[in-house]
Motif scaffolding. Structure first.
Motif, PDB file in Angstrom:
ATOM      1  N   ASN A   1      19.823 118.593 -29.824  1.00 48.22           N
ATOM      2  CA  ASN A   1      19.501 117.749 -29.210  1.00 48.22           C
ATOM      3  C   ASN A   1      17.647 116.913 -29.669  1.00 48.22           C
ATOM      4  N   ILE A   2      17.474 116.708 -30.205  1.00 44.56           N
ATOM      5  CA  ILE A   2      15.594 115.839 -29.984  1.00 44.56           C
ATOM      6  C   ILE A   2      15.241 116.576 -28.094  1.00 44.56           C
ATOM      7  N   LYS A   3      16.282 115.986 -27.790  1.00 52.26           N
ATOM      8  CA  LYS A   3      15.914 115.519 -26.653  1.00 52.26           C
ATOM      9  C   LYS A   3      15.798 117.349 -25.955  1.00 52.26           C
ATOM     10  N   ASP A   4      16.598 117.995 -26.635  1.00 51.60           N
ATOM     11  CA  ASP A   4      16.273 119.105 -26.031  1.00 51.60           C
ATOM     12  C   ASP A   4      15.053 119.849 -26.400  1.00 51.60           C
ATOM     13  N   VAL A   5      14.551 119.607 -27.411  1.00 50.90           N
ATOM     14  CA  VAL A   5      13.236 120.512 -27.979  1.00 50.90           C
ATOM     15  C   VAL A   5      12.365 119.743 -27.426  1.00 50.90           C
ATOM     16  N   GLU A   6      12.632 118.294 -27.225  1.00 54.21           N
ATOM     17  CA  GLU A   6      11.049 117.846 -27.182  1.00 54.21           C
ATOM     18  C   GLU A   6      10.636 118.890 -25.519  1.00 54.21           C
ATOM     19  N   ARG A   7      12.048 119.063 -24.362  1.00 54.92           N
ATOM     20  CA  ARG A   7      11.895 119.303 -23.395  1.00 54.92           C
ATOM     21  C   ARG A   7      11.513 120.989 -23.611  1.00 54.92           C
TER      22      ARG A   7
ATOM     23  N   LYS B   1       5.627 117.936 -36.664  1.00 52.84           N
ATOM     24  CA  LYS B   1       6.612 117.933 -37.291  1.00 52.84           C
ATOM     25  C   LYS B   1       8.019 117.169 -36.680  1.00 52.84           C
ATOM     26  N   LEU B   2       7.949 117.270 -34.889  1.00 52.89           N
ATOM     27  CA  LEU B   2       9.091 116.715 -34.316  1.00 52.89           C
ATOM     28  C   LEU B   2       8.580 115.047 -34.479  1.00 52.89           C
ATOM     29  N   GLY B   3       7.786 114.856 -34.520  1.00 44.45           N
ATOM     30  CA  GLY B   3       7.363 113.553 -35.002  1.00 44.45           C
ATOM     31  C   GLY B   3       8.065 112.246 -36.586  1.00 44.45           C
TER      32      GLY B   3
END
Length: 123
Positions: free
Chosen positions: A61-67, A91-93
């Motif tokens: 998930n994007i949230k897991d990557v952000e965390r 890259k996340l953006g």
């Protein structure tokens, strides 16, 4: 007898349009998932907590990557890691922009009809 070729041509056009749109959806979704998996791999490689036998999970998930990116930023304050995390944030953006464009495309009018028929959902 004169209308049959018109209906066949129109049906063929609709069928080909649906196939092209469905292929476009699959391509965009695959690009999103592969980019998300690559950024997750980069973060786990950068964090140095990843053991040799450990692999990246299939669903990320994007949230897991952000965390994990935030925890990496808090944990390691060296200049190299800061530069890498800034590149990963960019890259996340881009990944978020890919998700936004995919979801926006699915909601537009002729594509939403194809998405419902082919069972494509927003990410």
């Amino acid at each position: 007898m004169g209308f049959i070729p018109i209906f066949l041509t129109l049906g063929g056009f609709v069928f080909l349009f649906m196939m092209v749109v469905h292929q476009n959806f699959k391509q965009k979704k695959h690009l999103f998932e592969s980019e998300l998996k690559s950024i997750s791999t980069s973060i786990s490689r950068l964090s140095k907590t990843n053991t040799v036998g450990e692999t990246v999970p299939k669903k990320v998930n994007i949230k897991d990557v952000e965390r994990s990116l935030q925890s990496l930023n808090k944990k390691d304050k060296t200049a190299e890691v800061q530069i890498e995390t800034n590149a990963l944030r960019q890259k996340l953006g881009e990944i978020k922009r890919l998700r936004y464009n995919y979801n926006k495309l699915i909601k537009t009018k002729p594509y939403s009809f194809v998405a419902t028929l082919m069972r494509d959902h927003s990410i």
